[in-house]
Write a protein that holds these residues in place. Structure first.
Motif, short mmCIF file in Angstrom:
data_model
loop_
_atom_site.label_atom_id
_atom_site.label_comp_id
_atom_site.label_asym_id
_atom_site.label_seq_id
_atom_site.Cartn_x
_atom_site.Cartn_y
_atom_site.Cartn_z
N VAL B 51 0.84 -1.20 0.00
CA VAL B 51 0.00 0.00 0.00
C VAL B 51 0.87 1.25 0.00
O VAL B 51 0.65 2.20 -0.77
CB VAL B 51 -0.94 0.00 1.22
CG1 VAL B 51 -1.67 1.33 1.35
CG2 VAL B 51 -1.94 -1.14 1.11
N LEU B 52 1.91 1.22 0.83
CA LEU B 52 2.78 2.38 0.97
C LEU B 52 3.52 2.67 -0.34
O LEU B 52 3.61 3.83 -0.79
CB LEU B 52 3.80 2.12 2.09
CG LEU B 52 4.35 3.37 2.77
CD1 LEU B 52 3.25 4.10 3.49
CD2 LEU B 52 5.46 2.98 3.73
N VAL B 53 4.03 1.60 -0.98
CA VAL B 53 4.74 1.77 -2.25
C VAL B 53 3.80 2.37 -3.30
O VAL B 53 4.17 3.31 -4.02
CB VAL B 53 5.31 0.41 -2.73
CG1 VAL B 53 5.74 0.51 -4.20
CG2 VAL B 53 6.47 -0.01 -1.87
N ALA B 54 2.56 1.86 -3.34
CA ALA B 54 1.59 2.37 -4.30
C ALA B 54 1.34 3.86 -4.07
O ALA B 54 1.35 4.67 -5.01
CB ALA B 54 0.28 1.58 -4.20
N LEU B 55 1.14 4.22 -2.81
CA LEU B 55 0.89 5.62 -2.47
C LEU B 55 2.07 6.49 -2.88
O LEU B 55 1.91 7.56 -3.49
CB LEU B 55 0.63 5.77 -0.97
CG LEU B 55 -0.76 5.38 -0.48
CD1 LEU B 55 -0.87 5.60 1.02
CD2 LEU B 55 -1.82 6.21 -1.20
N PRO B 77 14.03 6.02 -0.14
CA PRO B 77 14.74 5.41 0.99
C PRO B 77 13.85 5.21 2.21
O PRO B 77 13.96 4.20 2.90
CB PRO B 77 15.85 6.42 1.29
CG PRO B 77 15.98 7.26 0.10
CD PRO B 77 14.66 7.28 -0.56
N LEU B 78 12.94 6.19 2.45
CA LEU B 78 12.04 6.07 3.59
C LEU B 78 11.17 4.83 3.46
O LEU B 78 10.98 4.06 4.40
CB LEU B 78 11.16 7.32 3.72
CG LEU B 78 11.75 8.50 4.49
CD1 LEU B 78 10.73 9.62 4.62
CD2 LEU B 78 12.20 8.05 5.88
N VAL B 79 10.61 4.65 2.25
CA VAL B 79 9.75 3.48 2.01
C VAL B 79 10.55 2.20 2.19
O VAL B 79 10.07 1.24 2.80
CB VAL B 79 9.14 3.55 0.59
CG1 VAL B 79 8.45 2.24 0.24
CG2 VAL B 79 8.16 4.71 0.49
N LEU B 80 11.78 2.20 1.71
CA LEU B 80 12.63 1.02 1.84
C LEU B 80 12.89 0.71 3.32
O LEU B 80 12.78 -0.44 3.75
CB LEU B 80 13.96 1.27 1.12
CG LEU B 80 14.83 0.02 0.97
CD1 LEU B 80 14.21 -0.94 -0.02
CD2 LEU B 80 16.25 0.39 0.55
#
Lengths: 510, 185
Positions: B51-55, B77-80
């Motif tokens: 979900v986060l990656v999609a957003l 980087p934050l998402v990673l």
């Protein structure tokens, strides 16, 4: 004084026998206040607008209109009175009402949590009272759980109140021993002796401006007044001219006047609610009576009291004043009902509290690590603003952000120290106490039997400081009372000493 | 007080195993959750990350060029980091922290991962025992037990037990609460 009850044995709520009616005088009250007719006002307004242009604006026409409305209101009031009835049996109270759609509401007497007898000014004029029956079930909240029997003679209200609370006069059942079903309880509190617990000295009303909720009253009143003047047609508002606020004496006068209004307003507002507050014990209940215009009588069952709170706001601490309330199971957060002393000298409030819950002794302070933690938390936001302000000063030249941050940081120091000074806990023989808060400092004294669970919480930073927050879960008040930042190695011992043997489960292995 | 024997499928940790967490203000309850809990938390972490990656992708696509150039460098980087934490670290850490136990007198749990919470409720004050099975839980044959009291804050939640164990524990608690119930408030 208990009269024959309609269909007492084998009462079947599905076929309600004709119950009792309220006093017919209530029709007059309702006519004057347009109680039932009020709900038809929108329809009437529509109707009036439709035929509006044809109404004769002469005095005779207006008088006729007023007469018509009054007659209509009387009619609705009479209908409402005629269609309302109530009946009380050994096990339940049944209220039947509704003009067109009928509703029958049955509340088992053992679900009744409290009864409030209310006498607004108009009711006092007609010698009537209103009875509110609090029968909230489980987690359901809200006023719709309240049953109102409107317009009773005081004697009948007394009878009904005693009847609903008969169960409360019975001695508490011994654990493990089933109460005998159908056994008659002791006689209702007819001529039971009253023991005075607290009598409010009306001079204590002067504390009102120090209590936030009363301070808000004049503002609310001013708001309502300004709305009213806005609605008035222009020709009715006097032309006062514009005062010249730029001149210092005028400005000072205005400020002083505003202060006076706020102070007077809060005292008056609090007097209307609290005038002549009196707390007495009658049988197994505590009865609180209060009010200047509307007299209210609320009742608390002593058996259900599990503890109490003593709250002192910042201002009240300056004059050594406090307020105290009881924590009662099943009352939830109904603070008004649980009130023991709306405001008064701290000594009085504490004496009253410790009459109901054993005094556990002087509070013990929390370790110095707790002070560090309070300080860090109190100045934290100020430091963030200060840092942001320094960056903004360099980039945008907004120096005032840095100044604001500095002020917040400096103010955080006394705040943090004050918050630490409030922290404390102590365990007595049958009770224990925790205290916290700065803006409103609240000390909670709880009976040990009140605890239905413990929660020990340790955040990452608390772990490093060897601190823990221990929450006593109770089925009264807000549901849990936290002992913030106590020494981690004392947590389990505190829980064990403050409740039953079962809390030994928490004790760490050596 | 001797703890009741662990339910079937629950072995106490082997003697030589490292202590689950550093000693805290209260005793550590004896039993671990079902091992499947790690998989379940991992799946939840993956779902959350998707979900986060999609957003994040939508945000980067929709935002006009040059408007917030910093985001282009900061967001991935934050998402990673979040993905590594919620998939790689958090499930294992949670499993190591989470413990539960039913003793003769009380229900006792330890929950959390960074901050830790010990909750203890005596059996005599239990009002309701709930067993819930979420959608993802059903995939792994898990269920959660919630033990409710008269206090809104005094609720013990044991997440992710094997469904059979959860049902047995709930039955046992409900039966014993009936036997030793005092005023319950």
């Amino acid at each position: 004084m208990t009269g024959p009850v309609p269909g007492a044995p084998g009462w079947d709520p599905a076929h309600p026998a004709p119950g009792r009616r309220t006093s017919p005088r209530v029709m007059l009250v309702h006519t004057v206040t347009f109680r039932q007719a009020r709900s038809f006002v929108p329809a009437m307004l529509g109707l009036a607008a439709a035929i509006g242009s044809n109404i004769d604006p002469s005095p005779l026409g207006i008088a006729g209109l007023v007469l018509l409305v009054t007659v209509l209101s009387l009619g609705f009031a009479a209908l409402g009175w005629w269609r309302f009835s109530y009946a009380d049996t050994d096990s339940a109270v049944v209220v039947t009402r509704g003009l067109l759609a009928r509703s029958v509401r049955t509340v088992p007497i053992d679900r009744v949590r409290g009864v409030e007898v209310e006498a607004p000014p108009l009711y006092r004029l007609f010698g009537l009272v209103r009875l509110r029956i609090d029968a909230a079930a489980g987690a359901v909240q809200g006023s719709e759980e309240e049953l109102v029997v409107d317009g009773l003679r005081p004697a009948e209200a007394d009878r009904l109140r005693a009847r609903l609370l008969t169960r409360r006069a019975a001695p508490a059942p011994v654990p493990g021993q089933e109460p005998v079903p159908g056994a008659p309880g002791p006689a209702p509190a007819a001529g039971e002796p009253e023991e005075e617990f607290a009598r409010f000295d009306n001079r204590w009303l002067l504390y009102s401006p120090l209590v936030g909720s009363y301070l808000a009253i004049p503002f609310a009143a001013l708001g309502a007044l300004s709305r009213l003047t806005d609605e008035l047609p222009d020709r009715f508002t006097p032309d006062l001219g514009q005062p010249d606020l730029s001149r210092l004496p005028v400005l000072l006068l205005a400020v002083v006047a505003a202060l006076l209004v706020v102070l007077l307003g809060s005292v008056i507002g609090s007097a209307v609610v609290n005038w002549g507050f009196r707390l007495v014990r009658r049988g197994g209940s505590l009865v609180a009576a209060r009010g200047l215009l509307t007299r209210r009588q609320t009742e608390l069952e002593i058996d259900r009291i599990r503890g109490g709170t003593l709250s002192e706001g910042v201002g009240m601490r300056l004059v050594r004043a406090a307020r105290s309330s009881a924590l009662v199971t099943g009352l939830g957060d109904a603070t008004r009902r649980g009130q023991l002393l709306p405001m008064g000298p701290r000594r009085e409030a504490w004496a009253l509290l410790t009459r109901l819950v054993e005094d556990p002794g002087a509070l013990r302070r929390h370790p110095p690590a707790a002070r560090r933690r309070r300080l860090v938390r109190a100045i934290g936001s100020g430091v963030v603003v200060l840092a942001a302000g320094l960056v903004l000063t360099a980039t945008q030249g907004w120096w005032w952000v840095a100044v604001l941050g500095g002020v917040l940081t400096v103010l955080g120091v006394p705040l943090g120290l004050g918050r630490y000074a409030s922290l404390g806990h102590v365990t007595g023989e049958r009770s224990f106490s925790v205290r916290s808060g700065w803006l409103v400092r609240e000390q909670v004294v709880l009976q040990q039997r009140a605890v239905v669970g413990w929660q020990v919480r340790q955040s990452f930073s608390q772990r490093r400081a060897s601190l823990a927050t221990v929450t006593a879960c109770v089925g009264a008040g807000s549901g849990g009372y936290a002992c913030t930042d106590m020494a981690a190695d004392e947590a389990a011992a505190f829980a064990l000493a403050s409740s039953g043997r079962w809390a030994g489960t928490l004790t760490p292995h050596p | 007080m001797s703890p009741s024997p662990p339910p079937p499928g629950q072995q106490p940790p082997p003697a030589g195993a490292r202590p689950p967490v550093p000693p805290g203000p209260a005793r550590t309850p004896a039993w671990s959750l079902s091992r499947e809990a790690v998989s379940l938390w991992t799946v939840q972490g993956v779902l959350g990350t998707v979900v986060l990656v999609a957003l994040a992708a939508v945000a980067l696509l929709v935002l006009p060029d040059g408007a917030v150039d910093v985001l282009r460098w900061v967001l991935p980087p934050l998402v990673l980091l979040e993905a590594v934490l919620s998939i790689g670290v958090q499930p294992r850490l949670r499993y190591r922290v989470h413990r539960w136990e039913v003793t003769d007198e009380a229900v006792y749990t330890l929950t959390g991962w960074l901050s830790r919470t010990w909750t203890l409720v005596p059996i005599s004050r239990i009002q309701t025992v709930d067993v819930t099975r979420g959608v993802v839980q059903q995939l792994f044959g898990l269920a959660s037990v919630a033990v409710l009291t008269a206090s809104s804050q005094g609720t013990v939640r044991i997440p992710h037990l094997e469904a059979a164990v959860a049902a047995r524990v709930a039955d046992d608690l409900a039966r014993r609460a009936e036997l030793v119930r005092d005023e319950a408030t």
